[in-house]
Design an enzyme around this catalytic site. Structure first.
Site, mmCIF file in Angstrom:
data_model
loop_
_atom_site.group_PDB
_atom_site.id
_atom_site.type_symbol
_atom_site.label_atom_id
_atom_site.label_comp_id
_atom_site.label_asym_id
_atom_site.label_seq_id
_atom_site.Cartn_x
_atom_site.Cartn_y
_atom_site.Cartn_z
ATOM 1 N N LYS A 35 0.879 -1.068 -0.044
ATOM 2 C CA LYS A 35 0.242 0.101 -0.071
ATOM 3 C C LYS A 35 1.025 1.175 0.022
ATOM 4 C CE LYS A 35 -0.587 -0.561 5.164
ATOM 5 N NZ LYS A 35 -1.570 0.323 5.981
ATOM 6 N N TYR B 202 15.902 31.200 6.569
ATOM 7 C CA TYR B 202 14.708 31.843 6.934
ATOM 8 C C TYR B 202 14.551 32.160 8.566
ATOM 9 C CZ TYR B 202 12.542 31.437 2.438
ATOM 10 O OH TYR B 202 12.426 31.614 1.049
HETATM 11 C C1 LIG Z 1 -3.843 -4.888 8.145
HETATM 12 C C2 LIG Z 1 -2.481 -4.952 8.136
HETATM 13 N N1 LIG Z 1 -1.449 -5.891 8.250
HETATM 14 C C3 LIG Z 1 -0.245 -5.613 8.103
HETATM 15 C C4 LIG Z 1 0.279 -4.391 8.044
HETATM 16 C C5 LIG Z 1 1.782 -4.285 7.826
HETATM 17 O O1 LIG Z 1 2.453 -3.746 9.132
HETATM 18 P P1 LIG Z 1 4.068 -3.454 9.062
HETATM 19 O O2 LIG Z 1 4.121 -2.502 7.953
HETATM 20 O O3 LIG Z 1 4.009 -2.761 10.513
HETATM 21 O O4 LIG Z 1 4.598 -4.648 9.030
HETATM 22 C C6 LIG Z 1 -0.625 -3.244 7.964
HETATM 23 C C7 LIG Z 1 -0.093 -2.056 7.952
HETATM 24 O O5 LIG Z 1 -0.352 -1.075 8.495
HETATM 25 C C8 LIG Z 1 -1.848 -3.389 8.133
HETATM 26 O O6 LIG Z 1 -2.732 -2.205 7.962
#
Ligand SMILES: Cc1ncc(COP(=O)(O)O)c(C=O)c1O
Length: 358
Positions: free
Chosen positions: A35, A254
């Site tokens: 993601k 700045y």
């Molecule tokens: C449902 C779910 N599983 C797994 C993960 C992976 O988490 P991490 O990046 O801490 O391994 C996430 C990330 O936010 C998530 O939302």
């Protein structure tokens, strides 16, 4: 020619971190978290490099469709499920798996005209108290959806709120609650994010869901202790574009809020908050100039920062500056910014080209 400011993405390090996840979870299937453009690393190149992964997860359908259109064929799960009927139709067309988070989504799926039955992950709220079904409705929905024609398979999942702290009892409590509720259900299970994969072995179950560890970042709050062979994937680099001698008492940038205590030399680096280098970073934040530590001085501006070159050997215009990554943990910079590495990595803006290397 373009400005020499790049996020170097080391795909070899990515694959190394993936194989580390495999070592922690040798019996499990792996769903890699891609993601937010693979945490800022570029979802397509990361997906292409991780073809060994059993599945991919993204937050919502646009991210999944981009991967499908780029030719990625692995199973893809939508962590936030769908927002309307049309997305369910698209999910069928592109064979996307859904997380079902609450009764409204479950009813939407029941009412949909599905061209194929969909695989779903039914999320249980074991303690995060954000998304997921509560204990009094979870099993009922499991049974109801398991029998529905629009559903190919119901899988069970939950998400930990405190797994980044190995001392925190909440993770074991969430696990126990999940087990108590789902003990009698015959289904595939997934609980573990990166921190749980590395720190809570009893939670591994059938599928693990590594995110941040793939990108070479410690999932633990106490990151200095727990690197455990992870290799940074993104190294954010720029160059010195100007140098200047300062007299003691002269102010930089700045607001003139940083004032040289003694005669010194500063370098201007072509990176700023519009690139995702946080404006809140304080004076003294480390950067590497030609591999040597130097300190941020003056305020971070939209396109530039200034660094103190005192004590460094012979720095010239064009010399390399590392903002984080190889040799300078992004966790350290995140700590200085009062945030977490996830935010820095996902915040590297579009105007910073990603350069991929094996
Ligand atoms: C449902 C779910 N599983 C797994 C993960 C992976 O988490 P991490 O990046 O801490 O391994 C996430 C990330 O936010 C998530 O939302």
């Amino acid at each position: 020619m373009t400005r020499p400011t790049f996020a170097h993405i080391n795909l070899d390090a990515l694959r190394h971190n993936f194989s580390l996840a495999r070592q922690f979870a040798p019996q499990q299937k792996i769903m890699v978290m891609l993601k937010a453009d693979a945490y800022g690393h570029g979802a397509f190149p990361v997906a292409a490099a991780l073809q060994e992964a059993d599945a991919i997860a993204v937050a919502f359908i646009d991210e999944a469709l981009a991967l499908r259109h780029a030719g990625i064929t692995q199973p893809i799960t939508l962590l936030q499920g769908v927002f309307d009927q049309q997305e369910i139709e698209l999910a069928c067309e592109h064979q996307l798996d859904l997380v079902i988070l609450h009764a409204e989504q479950a009813r939407m799926l029941e009412a949909a005209q599905c061209s194929i039955p969909l695989r779903i992950w039914l999320k249980f709220d074991s303690g995060m108290h954000r998304l997921g079904f509560s204990a009094d409705e979870y099993v009922t929905w499991f049974q109801r959806l398991s029998q529905h024609a629009n559903v190919a398979e119901v899988r069970l999942m939950t998400h930990f709120s405190c797994a980044d702290d190995p001392q925190n009892p909440v993770t074991a409590e969430q696990e126990a609650l999940f087990d108590k509720l789902t003990g009698d259900l015959e289904a595939t299970r997934s609980l573990a994010n990166s921190a749980a994969i590395m720190g809570w072995p009893s939670t591994l179950r059938d599928w693990v869901r590594p995110g941040i560890m793939l990108y070479g970042v410690s999932p633990f709050a106490d990151w200095r202790e727990d690197h455990r062979n992870l290799r940074p994937v993104m190294t954010l680099k720029s160059v010195i574009i100007s140098t200047r001698e300062l007299k003691a008492g002269e102010a930089v940038g700045y607001g003139g809020s940083w004032v040289a205590k003694q005669d010194c030399r500063i370098g201007v680096v072509s990176i700023g908050y519009a690139d995702g280098y946080p404006r809140c970073l304080p004076f003294g934040t480390p950067v590497l100039v030609n591999g040597q530590r130097a300190a941020l001085v003056g305020r971070v501006t939209m396109d530039m920062i200034t660094v103190d070159l005192c004590g460094l050997d012979d720095v010239q215009v064009g010399d390399e500056v590392t903002l984080w990554g190889d040799g300078l943990p992004v966790e350290e910079i995140a700590e200085r910014a009062g945030t977490i590495a996830y935010e820095l990595l996902t915040g590297v803006s579009k105007r910073v080209p990603r350069l991929y290397s094996e």
